[in-house]
Design a protein around this motif. Structure first.
Motif, mmCIF file in Angstrom:
data_model
loop_
_atom_site.group_PDB
_atom_site.id
_atom_site.type_symbol
_atom_site.label_atom_id
_atom_site.label_comp_id
_atom_site.label_asym_id
_atom_site.label_seq_id
_atom_site.Cartn_x
_atom_site.Cartn_y
_atom_site.Cartn_z
ATOM 1 N N ALA B 145 0.808 -1.207 0.000
ATOM 2 C CA ALA B 145 0.000 0.000 0.000
ATOM 3 C C ALA B 145 0.846 1.263 0.000
ATOM 4 N N TYR B 146 2.154 1.111 0.140
ATOM 5 C CA TYR B 146 3.036 2.266 0.260
ATOM 6 C C TYR B 146 3.454 2.808 -1.099
ATOM 7 N N ARG B 147 3.016 2.159 -2.176
ATOM 8 C CA ARG B 147 3.501 2.568 -3.490
ATOM 9 C C ARG B 147 2.844 3.869 -3.903
ATOM 10 N N ASN B 153 2.530 9.293 2.422
ATOM 11 C CA ASN B 153 1.687 8.876 3.537
ATOM 12 C C ASN B 153 2.350 7.771 4.351
ATOM 13 N N TRP B 154 3.122 6.925 3.689
ATOM 14 C CA TRP B 154 3.896 5.908 4.394
ATOM 15 C C TRP B 154 4.891 6.566 5.346
ATOM 16 N N PRO B 228 1.316 14.934 21.498
ATOM 17 C CA PRO B 228 -0.048 14.708 21.004
ATOM 18 C C PRO B 228 -0.447 15.700 19.921
ATOM 19 N N ALA B 229 0.005 16.953 20.037
ATOM 20 C CA ALA B 229 -0.309 17.921 18.978
ATOM 21 C C ALA B 229 0.348 17.487 17.679
ATOM 22 N N GLY B 230 1.611 17.045 17.775
ATOM 23 C CA GLY B 230 2.282 16.558 16.584
ATOM 24 C C GLY B 230 1.582 15.344 16.001
ATOM 25 N N ILE B 231 1.178 14.430 16.907
ATOM 26 C CA ILE B 231 0.494 13.225 16.443
ATOM 27 C C ILE B 231 -0.830 13.605 15.784
ATOM 28 N N ALA B 232 -1.584 14.508 16.418
ATOM 29 C CA ALA B 232 -2.872 14.897 15.849
ATOM 30 C C ALA B 232 -2.682 15.566 14.497
ATOM 31 N N GLY B 233 -1.672 16.423 14.396
ATOM 32 C CA GLY B 233 -1.428 17.094 13.125
ATOM 33 C C GLY B 233 -1.077 16.120 12.020
ATOM 34 N N LEU B 234 -0.118 15.229 12.323
ATOM 35 C CA LEU B 234 0.270 14.250 11.315
ATOM 36 C C LEU B 234 -0.893 13.329 10.974
ATOM 37 N N LEU B 235 -1.683 13.015 11.995
ATOM 38 C CA LEU B 235 -2.835 12.150 11.777
ATOM 39 C C LEU B 235 -3.827 12.824 10.841
ATOM 40 N N GLY B 236 -4.026 14.124 11.034
ATOM 41 C CA GLY B 236 -4.908 14.852 10.135
ATOM 42 C C GLY B 236 -4.418 14.794 8.699
ATOM 43 N N LEU B 237 -3.102 14.996 8.539
ATOM 44 C CA LEU B 237 -2.522 14.899 7.193
ATOM 45 C C LEU B 237 -2.709 13.495 6.627
ATOM 46 N N HIS B 238 -2.417 12.514 7.487
ATOM 47 C CA HIS B 238 -2.474 11.106 7.097
ATOM 48 C C HIS B 238 -3.870 10.753 6.593
ATOM 49 N N LEU B 357 13.265 1.445 6.574
ATOM 50 C CA LEU B 357 11.809 1.482 6.639
ATOM 51 C C LEU B 357 11.271 2.744 5.982
ATOM 52 N N PHE B 358 11.879 3.878 6.319
ATOM 53 C CA PHE B 358 11.435 5.131 5.707
ATOM 54 C C PHE B 358 11.620 5.115 4.200
ATOM 55 N N LEU B 359 12.755 4.526 3.785
ATOM 56 C CA LEU B 359 13.079 4.565 2.361
ATOM 57 C C LEU B 359 12.411 3.448 1.585
#
Lengths: 272, 455, 294
Positions: B145-147, B153-154, B228-238, B357-359
C-alpha cells in the motif's frame, strides 16, 4: 432489504461455509455472554470500598514483655511445640532466633502453614491456640525493639536490599549465572524473614550488624504485604511487570482484530 | 422511494416544515459558502471493504481513548518532583518520602473515583495503540500500500509510529516510580554515550547530571501537549491524504487502478466505524477495569539507590532493551576518548532499522523498476520476495523483543538465563535469514500456483 | 484469487427476507442502558474499579454491538464504485502550477545578490536560535568526574549511621554513602568484607582494602542502573537491568553481561575510632562511560 441477496451461499475462507445462513450465536454475542458472566463473578469479588486497600497490621496484644501471666496456656503451647527448635526463650537452635517476631501477624501464618523446614501446626493446634501462641511470642519472646517496626520502613529497606533479586513484587527473578532468586510470596513472610537473617547459598545474611531487629521486623511486615498484595485494579497478572502486560495487550489486539473480521464478514464488497 | 415522494407531497400539501436534517443541510450550505455539492459527493465516499482495513482504526480509536482518559488524568497529576511525605490511604507507603508526582499517582489510584480505571484504561490503550500501529504498518507493507501515490503517507505513518513510541515512553515515566525511573536513567546514559556531544546533550535534556529534580516537569508538557499535537497534526494529514487519494483496494472483480469498489460512507460504513469505536473503547475499558496494569504502589517511588529485577520498559521498547542486553561490551578507545559500546545497539541500531523502513517505498520501486501509480494492492503471495524480507524483519525484531524480557522468560519457563541469552544471540543472526528463506519458498510456491490456476 | 462466486455451491440462498432480526442490536442497546445506569450506581457508591470498568465496558460494548451490527448488515446492501483520482501524474496541471510558482517567486529571485543575502540572513538567524537550547541545562563540566566522597569522609548507612569495623561480622553487604550526603546518588557504594584473604590484589590498590573491607560504586558501568544483586556464594555483584556481573574478589571486573569497565573501587581506610572512611574520591568517573571519560 432482501437478505437472500446477501446470504447467497458464498464460501468464505477455509473454516466457514455460509451455506444455511440460519441465525447462530455470533462470535460477538458469545463475547458479550462471556463478559456478562465474568462481570457477574468479578463484580462481587472486586466490590469493596476504594479507600483502604492496605492489610490490617495488628500490634501484639500485650505490650509488656516482662510480665507473663502464670499458667498462660500460650506459654505452655510454646514450651511444648516451639522451644525444641527455637530455644526455651526463642534464642534459636535448630530453628532461627525469634527476636524479630514481634508481631502476631508475622507469627500466626508461619505456625499455621509452616515453611520450607518448619512444620505446619495448623492440624494439631486450634486457631485460637495458634493466635494465642503468636501473641505470646510477639509479646514475651521477641525483642521489644521489634515492636517498633513500621511496615513503610520495611518497604524502603526491601527496595534497597531485596528487590534487586526478588523484585519489588517479591516474585523473584532469574540470576545472571543461572538459577533464580526465589519467589518469596509463596511462603509466609516469616520464612523470608528467617532466610534474610540467616542467609544461605547465594542469599547474603542480613544479621544484627547490618540491619537491627526493628529493621528486620519491618522487612518481615513488608514481605507480608507482598505475600498478598493489594490489587484494586483487578487481576494481578502474575506481578512480573511489563512483559506480561505486553503479552496480554496482544490478546486485546487479537480480540479487536477478531471483531474487525466479524464487522467485515457480511460485506459483499469484501474481497474473497 | 415511493414512500418518500408520498411524504414529500403530503408535507407540501399540508405546509409542514422541512425535516431537521434538511434544515441542517440548508444551514450548512449557507455557512460553508455553497459546499453542499461537495459534501453530498463525500457522503457517497467509497470505502473498500476488508477486515484488514480496520487496523488503522484500532489505532485511531486508541488515540481518542488516550486523549479522553489523559485529560482526566491531567486534572489530578502533579508534574513535580518536590519531595513530599506520603500520608494517604495506602498503608505500606505512609511516611515514605517521595515526589509529588508519585504521590499524586497514588492518590489517583486509591482516592480519586474512577482514577484507577482511567489510569489503567490509559495504559492498556497505549500498549494496544502501538501494537495496532505495527500491525497496520505490516498490513501496508505486505500488501504494497506504500507505493505511489502513497509514499509520502507511508513516511507520515512511520513518523507517527515514532512519535507515539516516544510519547508512550514519556507517559509511563511520569509517575516517577522505581521501574520507570530506572528507564530514565538508562535513557540518560544512552544519550551520554553519543560521541562528542553526548554528555552535553544528556545534561541539556535532563537539566543537569542524573538524577535531576526537573525531568518529570520537563517531560510533562511534551507528553500531554507537544507530542499529542504533533500526532494529531500528522494524523490529520495522514487521513486527509487517505480521503483525497481514496483507500487502496484488494484485487477483485471490477477493480483496477482507476476504479474503486466498495461501500458508501453513509450509512453502512459510518455506522460500522462508529460501532467499532465503541467496541474498541469497550474492550479497552473492560481490560482497564478487570486487569491490573502498572501497579506503581508495589514498585515504590524512584530513588537512585533502589533497584528491581524483572525490569523492562513497556513492550514496544522491548526490542531496544533486547539489543542493549545482547550487545557485548565492545567499548572503543579513540586516543584519549571513549566510544561506549551501548552507542551501537541503542543509537545506531534504531537508525539502521528505521532508515530502510522510511526509504522502503523508494527501495521497493527501484528494485521492481515500478514507479507507476497503484491503487490496487498486491497480496503477499504475489510478491514472495517482499513477503520474505518482511518476514525476516519481523523475526529479527521478535528475537530482540524476546531478549528484552530474557530474565522474565527464563524465570517463567525455568530456563537458565545465560543459556537463553546465548541462544538468542545466535538466533539474532540465524533466525531472520532462515525465516525469510522459508517464507520465500512457501510463497513462491503459492505465487506460481496462483499465476497458473488463478486461485 | 477466484472471482466471486454467487450461489454456486449447491446451497440455496437464505429465504429470510425483510430487515435483519433486530434482537442483537436490541440486546446491545439494552446492555448500554444497563451498563450506563450501573456505572452511575457504581460511581456514586464508590464501588471497585472492576464494577466501574465492567459497567462502562458493558455500555460501550452494547452500543458498539448495536451500531456495528446495524452497519454490518447494511454493508452488503449497497456496492458502489467510483473513479480513483487520476492514476497518472497530472502533467499539464503540475507544469502550470510550477510555472505559476516560478512567476510569483520571480519578484525575489530576479535580484540574485539580494536573494543570496536573504537566504544567508535567514540561515544565520535560524542557526542563532539554536543557542536557546543552552538554557535547558548546565554544561557537564567536571560534574561527571567527581562525587561527594572526600578524603576522610565517613561511611554512613542510608539512615545516617556511621559504619564501624564490626558491621559485616556475619557476612553480607551494606549500602553506604558519604556522611552528610545520603542523598548523593552518584556516591552510593556497596561494602563487603572478605576475611579469608580471597581478595585478589589489584596493582596500585594495595592499601584500598583495610582488614578485607572493600567498597565498589553501585552504579553500573553499562548504562547506570543500580547494581543490586549480591550473590553471596559466588561473590558476584550483578545488575538487574541487563545482567552485567562483576567479580567482587577481582576488582569488580565484569565477567558476564554487556558491561566492559569494572565498577570503580573506593579507597577505604579505618580511622582511629574504628569507623570506615574513604581515603579520597574515586579515581575514575563512576557509572557508564562517555566520550571524555576515556
Amino acid at each position: 432489504m432482501d437478505r437472500s441477496a446477501v446470504h447467497n451461499g458464498e464460501r468464505r475462507g477455509r473454516c466457514f461455509c455460509r451455506a444455511s445462513g440460519r441465525p447462530r450465536l455470533r462470535p460477538l454475542a458469545q463475547l458479550c455472554v462471556v463478559l456478562v458472566v465474568v462481570l457477574a463473578v468479578a463484580g462481587p469479588a472486586g466490590a469493596s470500598p476504594q479507600a483502604s486497600p492496605s492489610p490490617a497490621l495488628e500490634a501484639s496484644a500485650s505490650a509488656n514483655p516482662a510480665v507473663e501471666a502464670p499458667g498462660d496456656p500460650a506459654a505452655k503451647v510454646f514450651a511444648e511445640n516451639c522451644s525444641g527448635c527455637h530455644g526455651t526463650r526463642g534464642e534459636g537452635g535448630v530453628g532461627p532466633p525469634l527476636a524479630a517476631a514481634g508481631f502476631a501477624s508475622l507469627v500466626a501464618p508461619m505456625v499455621a502453614e509452616g515453611g520450607i523446614e518448619m512444620p505446619a501446626f495448623g492440624e494439631q493446634l486450634s486457631d485460637a491456640q495458634i493466635q494465642g501462641v503468636a501473641e505470646y511470642v510477639a509479646a514475651h519472646i521477641a525483642d521489644p525493639a521489634s515492636h517498633e517496626a513500621v511496615v513503610a520502613d520495611g518497604g524502603e529497606i526491601y527496595r534497597l536490599y531485596c528487590a534487586g533479586c526478588h523484585s519489588t513484587t517479591g516474585r523473584g527473578g532469574a540470576l545472571t549465572r543461572g538459577g533464580n532468586a526465589p519467589d518469596i510470596s509463596r511462603y509466609p513472610a516469616a520464612e523470608a524473614l528467617a532466610a534474610m537473617i540467616l542467609g544461605g547459598g547465594n542469599m547474603p545474611a542480613f544479621a544484627g550488624n547490618t540491619l537491627d531487629v526493628r529493621q528486620q521486623t519491618a522487612v518481615g511486615l513488608y514481605v507480608g504485604v507482598l505475600v498478598d498484595p493489594p490489587s484494586p485494579g483487578g487481576r494481578g497478572l502474575g506481578y512480573l511487570g511489563p512483559v506480561t502486560e505486553g503479552a496480554v495487550s496482544a490478546i486485546a489486539l487479537l480480540i479487536l482484530i477478531f471483531l474487525a473480521v466479524w464487522l467485515a464478514w457480511e460485506s459483499r464488497t469484501a474481497a474473497p | 422511494m415511493s414512500d418518500r415522494r408520498l411524504m414529500r407531497s403530503l408535507r407540501t400539501a399540508f405546509g409542514v416544515r422541512r425535516s431537521p436534517l434538511r434544515r441542517a443541510a440548508g444551514w450548512l450550505d449557507e455557512n460553508l459558502g455553497g459546499g453542499s455539492r461537495l459534501l453530498r459527493e463525500e457522503l457517497r465516499h467509497v470505502f473498500p471493504d476488508s477486515w484488514a482495513f480496520f487496523l488503522g482504526e484500532i489505532a485511531l480509536y486508541c488515540f481518542i481513548l488516550l486523549v479522553v482518559t489523559g485529560i482526566f488524568l491531567a486534572l489530578f497529576f502533579h508534574a513535580s518532583q518536590a519531595p513530599v511525605v506520603y500520608h494517604g490511604s495506602y498503608q505500606p507507603l505512609v511516611g515514605v518520602p517521595m515526589s509529588d508526582a508519585y504521590s499524586s499517582v497514588l492518590d489517583l489510584s486509591f482516592n480519586v473515583r474512577a482514577g484507577l480505571l482511567a489510569r489503567q484504561v490509559h495504559h492498556w490503550a497505549a500498549l494496544v495503540f502501538v501494537a495496532a500501529l505495527i500491525i497496520h504498518l505490516l498490513r501496508m507493507f505486505f500488501t504494497g500500500a506504500y507505493r505511489r501515490p502513497r509514499r509520502l503517507n507511508w513516511v507520515i505513518g512511520l513518523s507517527l509510529l515514532i512519535l507515539v513510541g516516544f510519547n508512550g515512553l514519556m507517559g509511563y515515566s511520569l509517575p516517577d516510580d522505581l521501574l520507570s525511573g530506572a528507564g530514565l536513567r538508562i535513557a540518560y546514559s544512552i544519550t551520554e554515550s553519543i560521541p562528542l556531544l553526548g554528555p552535553t546533550l544528556a545534561s541539556l535534556m535532563f537539566g543537569g547530571q542524573f538524577p535531576t529534580s526537573g525531568i518529570i516537569a520537563r517531560i510533562y508538557p511534551v507528553h500531554i501537549f507537544l507530542l499529542p499535537a504533533g500526532i494529531a497534526g500528522l494524523l490529520g494529514l495522514h487521513m486527509g491524504m487517505l480521503w483525497l487519494q481514496r483507500h487502496t483496494e484488494l484485487p477483485g472483480p471490477g477493480r483496477d487502478d482507476r476504479t474503486i469498489v466498495g461501500t458508501p460512507m453513509v450509512p453502512a460504513y459510518a455506522l460500522r466505524t462508529s460501532g467499532y469505536l465503541m467496541l474498541v473503547a469497550g474492550v479497552l475499558t473492560a481490560f482497564g477495569g478487570l486487569l491490573q496494569i502498572n501497579p506503581v504502589w508495589l514498585y515504590g517511588p524512584y530513588t537512585p539507590w533502589d533497584a528491581t529485577t524483572s525490569a523492562q520498559p513497556d513492550w514496544y521498547m522491548g526490542w531496544l532493551e533486547g539489543a542493549v542486553r545482547m550487545f557485548p561490551g565492545w567499548d572503543i578507545q579513540i586516543g584519549g576518548f571513549l566510544l561506549p559500546a551501548v552507542f551501537w545497539p541503542a543509537v545506531v541500531l534504531p537508525g539502521l532499522i528505521f532508515t530502510p523502513l522510511f526509504l522502503w517505498p523508494w527501495l521497493d520501486g527501484m528494485a521492481l523498476r515500478d514507479g507507476a501509480f497503484h491503487n490496487v494492492l498486491t497480496l503477499p503471495s504475489e510478491r514472495p520476495g517482499r513477503t520474505a524480507i518482511g518476514a525476516g524483519f519481523v523475526t529479527f525484531l521478535t528475537v530482540l523483543l524476546v531478549a528484552g524480557g530474557d530474565d522474565v522468560f527464563a524465570k517463567a519457563f525455568g530456563l537458565s538465563l545465560p543459556v537463553l541469552l546465548r541462544t538468542l544471540q545466535v538466533l539474532f543472526f540465524v533466525a531472520p535469514p532462515i525465516v525469510a528463506l522459508l517464507t520465500y519458498v512457501v510463497f513462491r510456491g503459492r505465487a506460481q500456483r496462483w499465476l497458473a490456476t488463478g486461485r | 484469487m477466484s472471482d466471486r462466486e454467487t450461489g454456486t455451491h449447491g446451497t440455496p440462498p437464505v429465504q429470510g427476507g425483510g430487515s435483519p432480526p433486530g434482537w442483537p442490536a436490541a440486546i446491545g442497546l439494552l446492555a448500554t442502558v444497563v451498563g450506563a445506569v450501573g456505572f452511575v450506581v457504581a460511581f456514586v457508591t464508590n464501588a471497585s474499579t472492576a464494577w466501574l470498568g465492567g459497567s462502562l465496558a458493558a455500555a460501550l460494548l452494547g452500543l458498539g454491538v448495536a451500531l456495528a451490527y446495524w452497519g454490518r448488515d447494511l454493508a452488503g446492501d449497497e456496492v458502489i464504485s467510483g473513479p480513483y483520482p487520476a492514476p497518472h501524474d497530472d502533467v499539464p496541471g503540475a507544469a502550470a502550477l510550477g510555472g505559476d510558482l516560478e512567476q510569483s517567486a520571480h519578484v525575489i529571485t530576479r535580484r540574485r545578490l539580494l536573494s543570496k543575502f536573504l537566504v544567508a540572513g535567514l540561515g544565520v538567524f535560524a542557526l542563532s536560535q539554536v543557542v536557546i537550547l543552552g538554557a535547558l541545562g548546565p554544561r557537564p563540566g567536571r560534574s561527571l568526574f567527581v562525587t561527594a566522597w572526600r578524603p576522610r569522609s565517613r561511611l554512613v548507612t542510608y539512615d545516617g549511621q556511621p559504619v564501624t569495623r564490626d558491621v559485616l561480622a556475619a557476612g553480607g553487604t551494606l549500602v553506604a554513602f558519604p556522611e552528610g550526603h545520603t542523598d548523593a546518588a552518584d556516591s552510593q557504594i556497596a561494602l563487603f568484607h572478605f576475611i579469608g584473604g580471597e581478595l585478589k590484589a589489584q596493582p596500585g590498590r594495595e592499601t584500598w582494602s583495610p582488614e578485607g573491607f572493600v567498597a565498589y560504586s553501585r552504579i553500573c558501568t553499562h548504562v547506570g542502573c543500580t547494581v543490586a544483586q549480591y550473590m553471596d556464594e559466588a561473590q558476584m555483584l550483578a545488575c538487574p537491568c541487563h545482567q552485567s556481573t562483576f567479580d567482587l574478589l577481582d576488582g569488580a571486573r565484569p565477567v558476564a553481561g554487556p558491561a566492559r569497565r569494572p565498577l570503580p573501587q573506593l579507597p577505604l581506610a579505618i580511622d582511629p575510632q574504628g569507623y570506615l572512611v574513604a581515603q579520597s574520591d574515586f579515581t575514575e568517573p563512576v557509572g557508564p562511560g562517555f566520550w571524555d571519560a576515556g
